[in-house]
Write a protein that holds these residues in place. Structure first.
Motif, PDB file in Angstrom:
ATOM      1  N   ARG A   1       2.992 -26.399 -15.987  1.00 22.13           N
ATOM      2  CA  ARG A   1       3.540 -25.924 -17.258  1.00 22.13           C
ATOM      3  C   ARG A   1       4.399 -26.993 -17.927  1.00 22.13           C
ATOM      4  O   ARG A   1       4.502 -27.046 -19.156  1.00 22.13           O
ATOM      5  N   ALA A   2       5.005 -27.865 -17.135  1.00 13.79           N
ATOM      6  CA  ALA A   2       5.847 -28.930 -17.691  1.00 13.79           C
ATOM      7  C   ALA A   2       5.055 -29.897 -18.561  1.00 13.79           C
ATOM      8  O   ALA A   2       5.630 -30.628 -19.373  1.00 13.79           O
ATOM      9  N   TYR A   3       3.748 -29.888 -18.415  1.00 15.69           N
ATOM     10  CA  TYR A   3       2.902 -30.812 -19.169  1.00 15.69           C
ATOM     11  C   TYR A   3       2.165 -30.120 -20.322  1.00 15.69           C
ATOM     12  O   TYR A   3       1.232 -30.685 -20.883  1.00 15.69           O
ATOM     13  N   GLN A   4       2.599 -28.917 -20.678  1.00 20.99           N
ATOM     14  CA  GLN A   4       1.879 -28.168 -21.699  1.00 20.99           C
ATOM     15  C   GLN A   4       1.817 -28.928 -23.023  1.00 20.99           C
ATOM     16  O   GLN A   4       0.743 -29.058 -23.637  1.00 20.99           O
ATOM     17  N   ASP A   5       2.975 -29.449 -23.485  1.00 20.72           N
ATOM     18  CA  ASP A   5       2.984 -30.142 -24.773  1.00 20.72           C
ATOM     19  C   ASP A   5       2.171 -31.431 -24.715  1.00 20.72           C
ATOM     20  O   ASP A   5       1.424 -31.753 -25.649  1.00 20.72           O
ATOM     21  N   GLN A   6       2.337 -32.170 -23.628  1.00 20.66           N
ATOM     22  CA  GLN A   6       1.590 -33.418 -23.505  1.00 20.66           C
ATOM     23  C   GLN A   6       0.085 -33.168 -23.462  1.00 20.66           C
ATOM     24  O   GLN A   6      -0.699 -33.886 -24.086  1.00 20.66           O
ATOM     25  N   ALA A   7      -0.317 -32.144 -22.710  1.00 24.17           N
ATOM     26  CA  ALA A   7      -1.740 -31.829 -22.613  1.00 24.17           C
ATOM     27  C   ALA A   7      -2.287 -31.396 -23.962  1.00 24.17           C
ATOM     28  O   ALA A   7      -3.387 -31.807 -24.364  1.00 24.17           O
ATOM     29  N   SER A   8      -1.530 -30.573 -24.680  1.00 21.80           N
ATOM     30  CA  SER A   8      -1.974 -30.114 -26.002  1.00 21.80           C
ATOM     31  C   SER A   8      -2.141 -31.287 -26.958  1.00 21.80           C
ATOM     32  O   SER A   8      -3.116 -31.360 -27.716  1.00 21.80           O
ATOM     33  N   SER A   9      -1.186 -32.211 -26.913  1.00 24.35           N
ATOM     34  CA  SER A   9      -1.258 -33.380 -27.787  1.00 24.35           C
ATOM     35  C   SER A   9      -2.430 -34.277 -27.412  1.00 24.35           C
ATOM     36  O   SER A   9      -3.119 -34.823 -28.276  1.00 24.35           O
ATOM     37  N   LEU A  10      -2.663 -34.431 -26.104  1.00 26.10           N
ATOM     38  CA  LEU A  10      -3.750 -35.282 -25.649  1.00 26.10           C
ATOM     39  C   LEU A  10      -5.096 -34.701 -26.066  1.00 26.10           C
ATOM     40  O   LEU A  10      -6.001 -35.425 -26.491  1.00 26.10           O
ATOM     41  N   ILE A  11      -5.231 -33.399 -25.964  1.00 33.19           N
ATOM     42  CA  ILE A  11      -6.462 -32.738 -26.392  1.00 33.19           C
ATOM     43  C   ILE A  11      -6.677 -32.916 -27.890  1.00 33.19           C
ATOM     44  O   ILE A  11      -7.795 -33.133 -28.362  1.00 33.19           O
TER      45      ILE A  11
END
Length: 672
Positions: free
Chosen positions: A173-183
């Motif tokens: 969950r700590a990577y939610q923003d990073q993952a969303s941005s990467l996608i």
């Protein structure tokens, strides 16, 4: 231009009637032009990101599944392929670092091992878990069924699949923003181990397009007997495709002249020849490397040089397969196949270089998969080295499960690993042959072409050329096997991205970290040997820089290189001054701003001064070539000032009489 350097009170003078040099030991050529190597502990592997995204899209994954996959990739490895010292087999597979998660490997750190020791997770073998496509599929195989019934966010789903020791999924969950941005294709922000994805300038080399990618073909000429018939056939295929092809692939054989009428016709039409040149059956790579074919090779080199136009040449493509007479299985097998291939390639390259050939872009194209799949036959074992390869690529076919190919219908992107991951950002990428089967139940070749074109443009920027295999061979690979296929092909070729209007400005704005060589020398003005009585006058640091540069005489020019085995022009000056403890940037456009200006007539020249000329792709305001003031020689004809430079592809580092540059010098910089 024969004046003696002015010697100030603070300057030292070293008179060296004869230099005794100790050359740097051979090592791997460093390509300092592109950004730092893609894989470090703080960078994601963008090709793995692309594979994960493409496969999830191909499988119709929901947004939650895709987000879960990206959260897991960022948390487990930062989207890098990690091996594990506890799983020794993983260390023998190409990877981007060593993990410490027990028996887990790959970018998703999937646990491997026999049943009862992680095997129940279903991730497969070490080799499979270390393959980003297989790892992605294993994740999706587990996530997609859970997506329909599991309550919770993407991190909850990621935890259910990965079974992390952090049971609440907070690590994902700590990577939610990073993952969303990467996608979304933006640089991820926030905290965590994964660093932002920085935009990376794609590598630029000889014949690179200024932007986008070339599209070419290999068209069947079976049954066509005359040059005119073949030319007419080529033009008919272009008319059907709706445009001219940028590249035409030829396979002339070993002894047929490489400057055939068709090659010359292509050049006249503005098409770049891709000459696929295979070594002859019955003559081994060892024999060729030993010089048995040098007469023929030199004759071919002379023909290519006389063309007066740049061409691509690839030697013994798909060498890691088992279907050609020249591949590793037929050339000695374990222990000798790859080594013999590398020696052969380098020898041919060296013969061309010694013949003064500078108009070849050397293309290395293995098959997408090695057969046999054995350690000795690994793709990387066949790589001749950065100093000997201009473009890297592969041949990529979708057999659709036909003719014994067990992968079934596969998309274009699935076969790019590990080639793209290993060589992107280092070299321009060429798909030397490509195609898709047609008329496979449940699949559409037109859709395959559409997705391929989209993936290349959006996910694989380092692919700069694609050559369609327009032949009915083991399959019918022609682009017009169905109405859908032809329509998609025509749409693809009409895209502006695939219609580059110009070659890249090699070393120009498109690659602002290094520059192309363009030494301006004439007959009798240069030498790779130290002249007797060379006197070096300057500061101690300047003298040290010159001594370093002179120790490199004869080493090859390689675009982007900064030693120890090869250099480009600004790479040589940067390395020379680095040896004296002074840091210079690796780009002529930046070096011209360093230090203080001196007269361009070289009346105040001192050892190590940087001398700039426009070069073929620069100007008086923005010069693109640089040399180093070396020293003077006095003989019966007077005093002569020498410069040392890395001139251009196909030539070694040499000393050049400064008068050869007299009308070209636009700037001289003294480095304190």
């Amino acid at each position: 231009m024969t004046k003696a350097p002015v010697v100030g009170a603070a300057l030292g003078v070293i008179a060296l009637p004869l230099f005794v040099l100790v050359l740097v030991s051979p090592g791997t050529a460093a390509n300092a032009c592109p950004s730092t190597p893609q894989q470090t502990s703080a960078e994601v592997n963008q090709s793995i990101v692309a594979t994960a995204d493409a496969e999830a899209l191909h499988r119709g994954a929901s947004p939650r599944v895709l987000l879960a996959l990206f959260e897991a990739g960022l948390d487990e490895s930062g989207f890098r392929d990690l091996a594990n010292a506890n799983v020794p087999a993983s260390l023998a597979i190409p990877h981007d670092g060593v993990g410490d998660d027990h028996t887990s490997v790959g970018y998703l750190q999937q646990q491997v091992g026999p049943a009862g020791d992680g095997g129940g997770f279903g991730w497969g073998t070490v080799t499979e878990a270390m393959d980003s496509l297989h790892a992605t599929d294993a994740f999706l195989d587990a996530a997609v069924p859970l997506d329909a019934s599991l309550i919770g966010d993407a991190a909850t789903l990621a935890q259910a699949v990965q079974r992390s020791a952090t049971t609440d999924g907070s690590n994902y969950r700590a990577y939610q923003d990073q993952a969303s941005s990467l996608i979304a294709g933006k640089a991820p922000s926030g905290t965590g181990a994964a660093a932002p994805v920085a935009p990376v300038q794609r590598p630029v080399g000889k014949l690179s397009p200024a932007s986008g990618a070339y599209v070419g073909t290999y068209s069947s000429t079976t049954g066509l007997k005359t040059t005119t018939e073949i030319e007419n056939y080529f033009q008919a295929r272009e008319a059907l495709a709706g445009r001219n092809f940028a590249i035409q692939n030829f396979m002339p054989g070993w002894s047929a002249p490489l400057d055939s009428p068709l090659v010359k016709w292509d050049i006249a039409q503005g098409t770049i020849p891709l000459i696929s040149w295979n070594t002859p059956e019955g003559i081994s790579d060892q024999e060729i490397a030993g010089g048995s074919q040098d007469g023929l090779i030199r004759a071919q080199a002379t023909r290519i040089k006389a063309l007066g136009a740049d061409v691509f040449i690839r030697v013994d493509w798909e060498m890691n397969g088992n279907w050609f007479a020249w591949d590793g299985t037929h050339n000695g097998g374990p222990g000798t196949g790859p080594a013999a291939y590398v020696a052969m390639w380098r020898h041919i390259h060296d013969v061309f270089t010694s013949a003064g050939v500078t108009n070849v872009a050397w293309v290395w194209t293995p098959a997408a998969a090695s057969l046999p799949d054995a350690g000795w036959n690994a793709v990387a074992a066949y790589y001749p080295g950065d100093a000997y390869v201009d473009w890297v690529g592969l041949d990529d076919y979708n057999y659709g499960g036909q003719l014994g190919h067990a992968l079934g219908w596969n998309d274009f992107a699935s076969q790019l690993q590990p080639i793209y991951g290993d060589y992107a950002e280092r070299k321009p990428i060429m798909i030397g042959e490509m195609g898709s089967a047609d008329h496979i139940a449940g699949h559409d070749k037109g859709q395959w072409i559409q997705r391929m074109a989209s993936d290349v443009e959006t996910k694989f920027p380092d692919i700069q050329a694609l050559v369609w295999f327009d032949v009915k061979y083991d399959e019918d690979w022609r682009f017009d096997t169905s109405a859908s296929s032809l329509a998609a092909f025509r749409v693809w070729l009409a895209e502006p991205y695939y219609n580059p209007s110009a070659a890249a400005d090699v070393g120009g704005a498109a690659s602002s970290s290094c520059d192309d060589g363009d030494g301006a020398v004439g007959p009798g003005t240069s030498t790779t040997s130290l002249p007797t009585g060379l006197t070096i006058t300057g500061t101690p640091a300047g003298i040290q820089a010159v001594q370093y540069a002179l120790a490199q005489l004869g080493k090859p020019y390689v675009w982007g290189a900064a030693g120890p085995d090869s250099f480009d022009c600004s790479g040589l000056t940067m390395a020379a001054w680095s040896s004296a403890g002074v840091t210079l940037p690796h780009f002529t456009g930046d070096q011209v701003e360093v230090g203080t200006a001196e007269p361009t007539d070289l009346s105040q020249a001192q050892a190590g001064d940087l001398v700039f000329i426009p070069g073929s792709d620069g100007s008086a305001v923005a010069p693109r070539h640089v040399g180093l003031v070396a020293g003077t020689v006095t003989d019966a004809t007077g005093r002569h000032l020498y410069l040392v430079e890395a001139p251009h592809t196909g030539a070694g580092i040499h000393l050049v009489v400064a008068t050869a540059w007299s009308n070209l010098i636009v700037n001289v910089r003294h480095i304190a």
